[in-house]
Design a protein around this motif. Structure first.
Motif, mmCIF file in Angstrom:
data_model
loop_
_atom_site.group_PDB
_atom_site.id
_atom_site.type_symbol
_atom_site.label_atom_id
_atom_site.label_comp_id
_atom_site.label_asym_id
_atom_site.label_seq_id
_atom_site.Cartn_x
_atom_site.Cartn_y
_atom_site.Cartn_z
ATOM 1 N N LEU A 22 49.274 51.864 33.204
ATOM 2 C CA LEU A 22 47.976 52.101 32.723
ATOM 3 C C LEU A 22 48.015 51.045 31.241
ATOM 4 O O LEU A 22 47.174 50.205 31.127
ATOM 5 C CB LEU A 22 47.789 53.371 32.190
ATOM 6 C CG LEU A 22 47.135 54.341 33.387
ATOM 7 C CD1 LEU A 22 46.955 55.586 32.734
ATOM 8 C CD2 LEU A 22 46.132 53.874 34.111
ATOM 9 N N LEU A 23 49.137 51.062 30.462
ATOM 10 C CA LEU A 23 49.132 50.168 29.441
ATOM 11 C C LEU A 23 49.413 48.749 29.756
ATOM 12 O O LEU A 23 48.613 47.816 29.182
ATOM 13 C CB LEU A 23 50.284 50.668 28.441
ATOM 14 C CG LEU A 23 49.950 51.992 27.528
ATOM 15 C CD1 LEU A 23 51.369 52.421 27.027
ATOM 16 C CD2 LEU A 23 48.881 51.733 26.590
ATOM 17 N N GLU A 24 50.163 48.480 30.746
ATOM 18 C CA GLU A 24 50.146 47.159 31.018
ATOM 19 C C GLU A 24 48.767 46.578 31.810
ATOM 20 O O GLU A 24 48.477 45.614 31.602
ATOM 21 C CB GLU A 24 51.349 46.963 32.417
ATOM 22 C CG GLU A 24 51.562 45.538 32.936
ATOM 23 C CD GLU A 24 52.584 45.742 34.152
ATOM 24 O OE1 GLU A 24 52.253 44.766 34.939
ATOM 25 O OE2 GLU A 24 53.545 46.544 33.976
ATOM 26 N N ALA A 25 48.168 47.476 32.543
ATOM 27 C CA ALA A 25 46.626 46.921 33.129
ATOM 28 C C ALA A 25 45.760 46.628 31.716
ATOM 29 O O ALA A 25 45.181 45.637 31.871
ATOM 30 C CB ALA A 25 46.257 48.080 34.018
ATOM 31 N N LEU A 26 45.820 47.483 30.671
ATOM 32 C CA LEU A 26 45.337 47.138 29.465
ATOM 33 C C LEU A 26 45.498 45.913 28.696
ATOM 34 O O LEU A 26 44.554 45.247 28.466
ATOM 35 C CB LEU A 26 45.227 48.636 28.599
ATOM 36 C CG LEU A 26 44.353 49.982 29.080
ATOM 37 C CD1 LEU A 26 44.886 50.926 27.926
ATOM 38 C CD2 LEU A 26 42.957 49.740 28.994
ATOM 39 N N HIS A 27 46.628 45.774 28.541
ATOM 40 C CA HIS A 27 47.078 44.691 27.802
ATOM 41 C C HIS A 27 46.642 43.241 28.812
ATOM 42 O O HIS A 27 46.607 42.345 28.280
ATOM 43 C CB HIS A 27 48.611 44.546 27.682
ATOM 44 C CG HIS A 27 49.018 45.445 26.353
ATOM 45 N ND1 HIS A 27 49.587 46.682 26.603
ATOM 46 C CD2 HIS A 27 48.750 45.498 25.216
ATOM 47 C CE1 HIS A 27 49.927 47.224 25.571
ATOM 48 N NE2 HIS A 27 49.358 46.654 24.600
ATOM 49 N N PRO A 76 35.136 42.810 36.801
ATOM 50 C CA PRO A 76 36.011 43.251 37.814
ATOM 51 C C PRO A 76 37.248 43.690 37.323
ATOM 52 O O PRO A 76 37.824 44.745 37.903
ATOM 53 C CB PRO A 76 35.963 42.193 38.702
ATOM 54 C CG PRO A 76 34.815 41.271 38.589
ATOM 55 C CD PRO A 76 34.360 41.515 37.294
ATOM 56 N N ALA A 77 37.824 42.965 36.580
ATOM 57 C CA ALA A 77 39.146 43.341 35.848
ATOM 58 C C ALA A 77 39.115 44.806 34.975
ATOM 59 O O ALA A 77 39.996 45.739 35.189
ATOM 60 C CB ALA A 77 39.711 42.405 34.886
ATOM 61 N N HIS A 78 38.018 45.059 34.328
ATOM 62 C CA HIS A 78 37.674 46.224 33.915
ATOM 63 C C HIS A 78 37.710 47.424 34.727
ATOM 64 O O HIS A 78 38.036 48.552 34.612
ATOM 65 C CB HIS A 78 36.606 46.152 32.772
ATOM 66 C CG HIS A 78 36.167 47.372 32.095
ATOM 67 N ND1 HIS A 78 35.263 48.084 32.439
ATOM 68 C CD2 HIS A 78 36.944 48.138 31.068
ATOM 69 C CE1 HIS A 78 35.195 49.300 31.668
ATOM 70 N NE2 HIS A 78 36.322 49.244 30.846
ATOM 71 N N GLN A 79 36.415 47.208 35.814
ATOM 72 C CA GLN A 79 36.336 48.010 36.891
ATOM 73 C C GLN A 79 37.717 48.348 37.522
ATOM 74 O O GLN A 79 37.597 49.370 37.946
ATOM 75 C CB GLN A 79 35.343 47.421 37.723
ATOM 76 C CG GLN A 79 33.914 47.704 36.977
ATOM 77 C CD GLN A 79 33.474 48.977 36.450
ATOM 78 O OE1 GLN A 79 33.486 49.799 37.142
ATOM 79 N NE2 GLN A 79 32.941 48.980 35.277
ATOM 80 N N SER A 80 38.480 47.472 37.786
ATOM 81 C CA SER A 80 39.781 47.757 38.006
ATOM 82 C C SER A 80 40.713 48.747 37.518
ATOM 83 O O SER A 80 41.134 49.667 38.128
ATOM 84 C CB SER A 80 40.605 46.485 38.700
ATOM 85 O OG SER A 80 41.852 46.770 39.313
#
Length: 100
Positions: A22-27, A76-80
């Motif tokens: 999750l943290l990797e996706a946020l960054h 789309p990146a946020h929705q992912s």
């Protein structure tokens, strides 16, 4: 500029690998979403244990302006990332404000 603050409360404790994912996706959002000036995210490590209230991850994003913040939600990146939270979240606190 606009500041976007988010605190995530999960239904149960995350495994270390899920938290890292999750943290990797946020960054990664910083390079994927236009209008982000700065982004930080991390695990809540406050020493004020009475204030945690189960909110274990935090996110702070500085956007160039209100429009960039508004465009972020449906991006789309946020929705992912939001889809990654399906079934995990108990509550989310969001605070947005202009930087003056």
């Amino acid at each position: 500029m606009f500041e976007h603050l988010v605190s995530f409360k999960f239904k149960e404790a995350l495994s270390p690998s899920k938290e890292a994912e999750l943290l990797e996706a946020l960054h990664a959002l910083k390079t994927q979403v236009p209008g982000i000036v700065e982004l930080t995210a991390g695990r809540n490590e406050t020493l004020e244990t009475g204030n945690i209230q189960g909110y274990m991850l935090g996110l702070r994003v500085t956007f160039t302006d209100r429009q960039a913040l508004q465009d972020y939600g449906p991006h789309p990146a946020h929705q992912s990332f939001v889809a990654m939270l399906d079934g995990l979240i108990e509550n989310v606190i969001v605070i947005d404000y202009p930087i003056v």
